[in-house]
Design an enzyme around this catalytic site. Sequence first.
Site, PDB file in Angstrom:
ATOM      1  N   HIS A  36       0.904  -1.518   0.148  1.00 42.94           N
ATOM      2  CA  HIS A  36       0.038   0.025  -0.015  1.00 42.94           C
ATOM      3  C   HIS A  36       0.805   1.350   0.057  1.00 42.94           C
ATOM      4  O   HIS A  36       0.339   2.426   0.041  1.00 42.94           O
ATOM      5  CB  HIS A  36      -1.242   0.153   1.227  1.00 42.94           C
TER       6      HIS A  36
HETATM    7  C1  UD1 Z   1      -2.318   5.527   5.554  1.00 43.63           C
HETATM    8  C2  UD1 Z   1      -0.978   6.362   6.448  1.00 43.63           C
HETATM    9  C3  UD1 Z   1       0.068   5.407   6.182  1.00 43.63           C
HETATM   10  C4  UD1 Z   1      -0.489   3.926   6.600  1.00 43.63           C
HETATM   11  C5  UD1 Z   1      -1.714   3.446   5.977  1.00 43.63           C
HETATM   12  C6  UD1 Z   1      -2.056   2.140   6.832  1.00 43.63           C
HETATM   13  C7  UD1 Z   1      -0.874   8.612   6.099  1.00 43.63           C
HETATM   14  C8  UD1 Z   1      -0.060   9.715   5.304  1.00 43.63           C
HETATM   15  N1  UD1 Z   1      -0.586   7.348   5.490  1.00 43.63           N
HETATM   16  O1  UD1 Z   1      -1.981   5.438   4.236  1.00 43.63           O
HETATM   17  O2  UD1 Z   1       1.116   5.721   6.842  1.00 43.63           O
HETATM   18  O3  UD1 Z   1       0.521   2.899   6.410  1.00 43.63           O
HETATM   19  O4  UD1 Z   1      -2.783   4.524   6.252  1.00 43.63           O
HETATM   20  O5  UD1 Z   1      -3.152   1.575   6.252  1.00 43.63           O
HETATM   21  O6  UD1 Z   1      -1.381   8.909   7.137  1.00 43.63           O
HETATM   22  N2  UD1 Z   1      -9.659   4.641   1.530  1.00 43.63           N
HETATM   23  C9  UD1 Z   1     -10.612   4.070   1.525  1.00 43.63           C
HETATM   24  N3  UD1 Z   1     -11.099   3.779   2.866  1.00 43.63           N
HETATM   25  C10 UD1 Z   1     -10.709   3.812   3.978  1.00 43.63           C
HETATM   26  C11 UD1 Z   1      -9.486   4.784   4.010  1.00 43.63           C
HETATM   27  C12 UD1 Z   1      -9.021   5.113   2.890  1.00 43.63           C
HETATM   28  O7  UD1 Z   1     -11.279   3.745   0.443  1.00 43.63           O
HETATM   29  O8  UD1 Z   1     -11.242   3.548   4.981  1.00 43.63           O
HETATM   30  C13 UD1 Z   1      -9.107   5.108   0.458  1.00 43.63           C
HETATM   31  C14 UD1 Z   1      -9.286   6.505   0.102  1.00 43.63           C
HETATM   32  O9  UD1 Z   1      -9.526   6.621  -1.276  1.00 43.63           O
HETATM   33  C15 UD1 Z   1      -8.000   7.216   0.371  1.00 43.63           C
HETATM   34  C16 UD1 Z   1      -6.942   6.126   0.009  1.00 43.63           C
HETATM   35  O10 UD1 Z   1      -7.614   4.906   0.574  1.00 43.63           O
HETATM   36  O11 UD1 Z   1      -7.765   8.730  -0.378  1.00 43.63           O
HETATM   37  C17 UD1 Z   1      -5.696   6.356   0.993  1.00 43.63           C
HETATM   38  O12 UD1 Z   1      -6.062   6.637   2.368  1.00 43.63           O
HETATM   39  P1  UD1 Z   1      -5.103   7.498   3.332  1.00 43.63           P
HETATM   40  O13 UD1 Z   1      -5.520   7.384   4.662  1.00 43.63           O
HETATM   41  O14 UD1 Z   1      -4.993   8.990   2.817  1.00 43.63           O
HETATM   42  O15 UD1 Z   1      -3.762   7.004   3.235  1.00 43.63           O
HETATM   43  P2  UD1 Z   1      -3.277   5.386   3.160  1.00 43.63           P
HETATM   44  O16 UD1 Z   1      -2.683   5.087   1.890  1.00 43.63           O
HETATM   45  O17 UD1 Z   1      -4.470   4.763   3.841  1.00 43.63           O
HETATM   46  N1  UDP Z   2      -3.695  -5.778   8.923  1.00 41.33           N
HETATM   47  C1  UDP Z   2      -4.976  -6.257   9.096  1.00 41.33           C
HETATM   48  N2  UDP Z   2      -5.421  -6.820   7.888  1.00 41.33           N
HETATM   49  C2  UDP Z   2      -4.860  -6.467   6.505  1.00 41.33           C
HETATM   50  C3  UDP Z   2      -3.450  -5.893   6.780  1.00 41.33           C
HETATM   51  C4  UDP Z   2      -2.881  -5.695   7.871  1.00 41.33           C
HETATM   52  O1  UDP Z   2      -5.212  -6.382  10.191  1.00 41.33           O
HETATM   53  O2  UDP Z   2      -5.561  -6.854   5.532  1.00 41.33           O
HETATM   54  C5  UDP Z   2      -2.884  -5.389  10.276  1.00 41.33           C
HETATM   55  C6  UDP Z   2      -1.434  -5.998  10.576  1.00 41.33           C
HETATM   56  O3  UDP Z   2      -1.610  -6.998  11.246  1.00 41.33           O
HETATM   57  C7  UDP Z   2      -0.747  -4.825  11.354  1.00 41.33           C
HETATM   58  C8  UDP Z   2      -1.592  -3.361  10.526  1.00 41.33           C
HETATM   59  O4  UDP Z   2      -2.618  -3.856   9.947  1.00 41.33           O
HETATM   60  O5  UDP Z   2      -0.791  -4.929  12.589  1.00 41.33           O
HETATM   61  C9  UDP Z   2      -0.504  -2.808   9.695  1.00 41.33           C
HETATM   62  O6  UDP Z   2      -1.048  -1.786   9.149  1.00 41.33           O
HETATM   63  P1  UDP Z   2      -0.867  -1.152   7.518  1.00 41.33           P
HETATM   64  O7  UDP Z   2       0.098  -2.401   6.964  1.00 41.33           O
HETATM   65  O8  UDP Z   2      -2.067  -0.752   6.963  1.00 41.33           O
HETATM   66  O9  UDP Z   2       0.021  -0.088   8.079  1.00 41.33           O
HETATM   67  P2  UDP Z   2       1.477   0.403   8.387  1.00 41.33           P
HETATM   68  O10 UDP Z   2       1.969  -0.439   9.504  1.00 41.33           O
HETATM   69  O11 UDP Z   2       2.320   0.358   7.048  1.00 41.33           O
HETATM   70  O12 UDP Z   2       1.354   1.889   8.759  1.00 41.33           O
END
Ligand code: UD1
Ligand code: UDP
Length: 363
Positions: A205
């Site tokens: 991601h």
């Molecule tokens: C965010 C965090 C990242 C973390 C990740 C964990 C920041 C800058 N990034 O990235 O560090 O690793 O979460 O998962 O804070 N979206 C949905 N449903 C949701 C949430 C998001 O559809 O519930 C989609 C939206 O289109 C959104 C995109 O995902 O624009 C990105 O979501 P966003 O929270 O901005 O960043 P992540 O890539 O999720």
């Molecule tokens: N995780 C989860 N379901 C998934 C993928 C990840 O529950 O399908 C959990 C995972 O066990 C870990 C956390 O989400 O505890 C990590 O989050 P993510 O990879 O979204 O973010 P990051 O750690 O890179 O910020």
Amino acid sequence: MKILNIVGARPNFMKVAPLMRSYPRHPHLKPVLVHTGQHYDPKMSQLFFDELGLPRPDHNLEVGSGTHADQTARIMMSFEKLCLAERPDWVVVVGDVNSTIACALVASKLGIRVAHVEAGLRSGDRSMPEEINRILTDALSDLLFVSESSGLVHLGREGVDPAKIHFVGNVMIDSLLAHRDRAEQSDVLERHGVESRRYALLTLHRPSNVDHPETLLGILEALRVVDADMPILFPAHPRTVQRLGEPRLKAAFDALRRLQTIAPLGYLEFVKATAHAAVVLTDSGGVQEETSVLRVPCLTLRENTERPVTCTMGSNRLVGIETAAIIAGYQAVRRGEVDLDRVPPLWDGRAADRVVDVLASAG
Ligand code: UD1
Ligand code: UDP
């Protein structure tokens, strides 16, 4: 003593849950749970409240998605109002997401003390949005709780007063150890038709990987070697799902005959799927740590990591994003060239108690 605890995105929930469980040991602490709403899909948010036993948030700012400035600014505007109404003594933020820096900045300008859990991690890569969030949050924090020794080095180098720094271990691992046995009861393997130690688990991601089709195509090329060897389970993050419609990417995914793209898994299912994988390929931060404790080989598809202890004392190998390097890493895992014996210090399930004890005595 009122403490606002901030959650916003998926990796925050498993870090704050053990803190919420630990606060009642100190009756003078009054924890309040605030959800910014950065993540909002049921499978990216509510599911974790249910599974981790997190209380219903006292406040939900419901900010949703947006550009970095837009999302950060909306969190700040809502959170400032909340702080003025709640008048907390402390704001506790975890990790490195936009909710972390937004709430830390608001609190600090209102003269409210900030505690950062998972302080000091640095990838050294400022093109990563999280790296900016980490540096700024640490600069604003009054208490810095460190999960691995590299954090102590970075904070020392940045001139942070040592009196503010506490090496407490890893709160995410508290959740992992607390839920390991329950996770084992999940039927996630059967439901997806995979057998223990005979499949690969994949998560992707990071914008640097999934927002650049050429990079993602190179990763998919490497995955052909994995796919020829074993099935791949791929719980896809919503950001990644949005990218998969691109025709070249779709074709490359379709060529991976044994890869199953599935919805994001709940925490318990994901822990089980990780624990039983033959290998995990990921660009997640938290997953590098969880694989180390579960003693499962992990290949991190990134050029850098802010969690180097997972490579020096865990099962992680930083392979980068070049096709040949990923394949070489996979082949090394298949030859058994992974050290699964060591787990980083203080990743023992008691980090949250250490954090809460420090807060309780901070006044
Ligand atoms: C965010 C965090 C990242 C973390 C990740 C964990 C920041 C800058 N990034 O990235 O560090 O690793 O979460 O998962 O804070 N979206 C949905 N449903 C949701 C949430 C998001 O559809 O519930 C989609 C939206 O289109 C959104 C995109 O995902 O624009 C990105 O979501 P966003 O929270 O901005 O960043 P992540 O890539 O999720
Ligand atoms: N995780 C989860 N379901 C998934 C993928 C990840 O529950 O399908 C959990 C995972 O066990 C870990 C956390 O989400 O505890 C990590 O989050 P993510 O990879 O979204 O973010 P990051 O750690 O890179 O910020």
